[in-house]
Design a protein around this motif. Structure first.
Motif, mmCIF file in Angstrom:
data_model
loop_
_atom_site.group_PDB
_atom_site.id
_atom_site.type_symbol
_atom_site.label_atom_id
_atom_site.label_comp_id
_atom_site.label_asym_id
_atom_site.label_seq_id
_atom_site.Cartn_x
_atom_site.Cartn_y
_atom_site.Cartn_z
ATOM 1 N N THR A 31 -1.129 3.000 1.881
ATOM 2 C CA THR A 31 -1.559 1.675 2.337
ATOM 3 C C THR A 31 -0.588 1.056 3.348
ATOM 4 O O THR A 31 -0.837 -0.051 3.831
ATOM 5 C CB THR A 31 -1.705 0.711 1.144
ATOM 6 O OG1 THR A 31 -0.448 0.631 0.455
ATOM 7 C CG2 THR A 31 -2.812 1.160 0.197
ATOM 8 N N GLY A 32 0.516 1.733 3.628
ATOM 9 C CA GLY A 32 1.502 1.181 4.556
ATOM 10 C C GLY A 32 2.196 -0.053 4.004
ATOM 11 O O GLY A 32 2.638 -0.918 4.769
ATOM 12 N N ALA A 33 2.315 -0.138 2.689
ATOM 13 C CA ALA A 33 2.908 -1.312 2.040
ATOM 14 C C ALA A 33 4.425 -1.163 1.983
ATOM 15 O O ALA A 33 4.980 -0.646 1.020
ATOM 16 C CB ALA A 33 2.322 -1.512 0.645
ATOM 17 N N VAL B 113 -3.267 2.993 -9.736
ATOM 18 C CA VAL B 113 -3.455 3.155 -8.295
ATOM 19 C C VAL B 113 -4.249 1.967 -7.739
ATOM 20 O O VAL B 113 -3.895 1.410 -6.697
ATOM 21 C CB VAL B 113 -4.139 4.501 -7.973
ATOM 22 C CG1 VAL B 113 -4.533 4.579 -6.497
ATOM 23 C CG2 VAL B 113 -3.221 5.660 -8.346
ATOM 24 N N GLY B 114 -5.283 1.558 -8.443
ATOM 25 C CA GLY B 114 -6.088 0.425 -7.991
ATOM 26 C C GLY B 114 -5.303 -0.872 -7.941
ATOM 27 O O GLY B 114 -5.413 -1.642 -6.984
ATOM 28 N N GLN B 115 -4.490 -1.109 -8.947
ATOM 29 C CA GLN B 115 -3.705 -2.343 -8.979
ATOM 30 C C GLN B 115 -2.695 -2.371 -7.842
ATOM 31 O O GLN B 115 -2.541 -3.382 -7.167
ATOM 32 C CB GLN B 115 -3.002 -2.478 -10.339
ATOM 33 C CG GLN B 115 -2.471 -3.861 -10.608
ATOM 34 C CD GLN B 115 -1.005 -4.029 -10.301
ATOM 35 O OE1 GLN B 115 -0.323 -3.125 -9.856
ATOM 36 N NE2 GLN B 115 -0.502 -5.217 -10.533
ATOM 37 N N TYR B 116 -2.020 -1.255 -7.596
ATOM 38 C CA TYR B 116 -1.030 -1.238 -6.518
ATOM 39 C C TYR B 116 -1.700 -1.200 -5.142
ATOM 40 O O TYR B 116 -1.110 -1.657 -4.156
ATOM 41 C CB TYR B 116 -0.004 -0.124 -6.733
ATOM 42 C CG TYR B 116 1.037 -0.606 -7.704
ATOM 43 C CD1 TYR B 116 2.126 -1.352 -7.266
ATOM 44 C CD2 TYR B 116 0.886 -0.404 -9.070
ATOM 45 C CE1 TYR B 116 3.050 -1.857 -8.155
ATOM 46 C CE2 TYR B 116 1.811 -0.909 -9.977
ATOM 47 C CZ TYR B 116 2.893 -1.639 -9.516
ATOM 48 O OH TYR B 116 3.803 -2.160 -10.408
ATOM 49 N N HIS B 117 -2.925 -0.745 -5.072
ATOM 50 C CA HIS B 117 -3.705 -0.848 -3.845
ATOM 51 C C HIS B 117 -3.998 -2.326 -3.573
ATOM 52 O O HIS B 117 -3.807 -2.819 -2.457
ATOM 53 C CB HIS B 117 -5.006 -0.055 -4.023
ATOM 54 C CG HIS B 117 -5.591 0.447 -2.756
ATOM 55 N ND1 HIS B 117 -5.888 1.766 -2.551
ATOM 56 C CD2 HIS B 117 -5.963 -0.168 -1.620
ATOM 57 C CE1 HIS B 117 -6.406 1.934 -1.349
ATOM 58 N NE2 HIS B 117 -6.467 0.767 -0.778
ATOM 59 N N MET B 118 -4.441 -3.042 -4.599
ATOM 60 C CA MET B 118 -4.722 -4.475 -4.473
ATOM 61 C C MET B 118 -3.459 -5.234 -4.076
ATOM 62 O O MET B 118 -3.489 -6.100 -3.198
ATOM 63 C CB MET B 118 -5.278 -5.018 -5.790
ATOM 64 C CG MET B 118 -5.533 -6.514 -5.773
ATOM 65 S SD MET B 118 -5.981 -7.158 -7.401
ATOM 66 C CE MET B 118 -4.450 -6.945 -8.311
ATOM 67 N N VAL B 119 -2.349 -4.918 -4.716
ATOM 68 C CA VAL B 119 -1.092 -5.577 -4.389
ATOM 69 C C VAL B 119 -0.711 -5.299 -2.930
ATOM 70 O O VAL B 119 -0.246 -6.190 -2.219
ATOM 71 C CB VAL B 119 0.035 -5.154 -5.366
ATOM 72 C CG1 VAL B 119 1.394 -5.632 -4.888
ATOM 73 C CG2 VAL B 119 -0.257 -5.691 -6.768
#
Length: 193
Positions: free
Chosen positions: A88-90, A167-173
């Motif tokens: 995600t480039g986070a 994975v979904g939670q850290y994608h949202m974050v």
């Protein structure tokens, strides 16, 4: 195009952390239970997210469940989080989780490999399947049958659910961090790429 910070080269935040002089009683109460950095500093993610106190109040227990009380071994959890941050480039997520990943047992070689293809030599079979799972969830919002079945050979139902939710939670974050431009906290700097 967003303005860049002259020191870090990163985009300037769209939302800045809520200054302490603007904290009301509820904000102080919410931030009192937040994990603090060295020097009793509250991370920017929390002082930015607390601008929506109702959401913040519900977010923290869920995130804490996955990060602190989850069923996955720490090393595998951090592998999934770092791959999600990479996908995600986070930058903030990556920088904050590097120390946690190292403390959980990931080596510098493992961390370097997270940025490469799942077939890169050096991964165990399980690590390779987890990298694939993070990639597939990122791209297709699901896992292939082959990846699911490979993970089901190692994990029970609860852990399989946790992998997808993590994975979904850290994608949202990552969406929140990237869209609002939360700046990486002092002491967590990573080299510019």
């Amino acid at each position: 195009m967003s303005q860049r910070n002259e020191v870090t080269g990163q985009p300037r935040p769209r939302l800045i952390p809520l200054p302490e002089e603007q904290w009301d009683a509820r904000t102080r109460e919410l931030l009192a239970v937040t994990p603090h950095d060295a020097g009793n500093r509250i991370p920017n993610i929390f002082t930015t997210l607390v601008r929506h106190p109702d959401l913040y109040e519900r977010f923290l227990p869920f995130g804490g469940q996955l990060l602190l009380r989850g069923r996955l071994p720490e090393e595998l959890r951090e592998l999934l989080i770092l791959r999600t941050a990479w996908n995600t480039g986070a930058r903030y997520e990556w920088g904050r989780h590097l120390p946690l990943a190292r403390a959980a047992g990931l080596t510098d070689a493992d961390i370097d490999r997270i940025t490469e293809d799942p077939e890169t030599p050096g991964w165990t079979g399980l690590q390779r399947h987890l990298i694939r799972a993070a990639d597939e969830l990122n791209r297709e919002a699901t896992m292939s049958d082959a990846t699911w079945e490979a993970l089901a050979d190692h994990f029970g139902d609860a852990e399989l659910i946790e992998i997808t939710m993590l994975v979904g939670q850290y994608h949202m974050v990552a969406f929140f961090l990237n869209a609002t431009g939360v700046e990486l906290d002092p002491g967590f700097d990573i080299p510019r790429s």
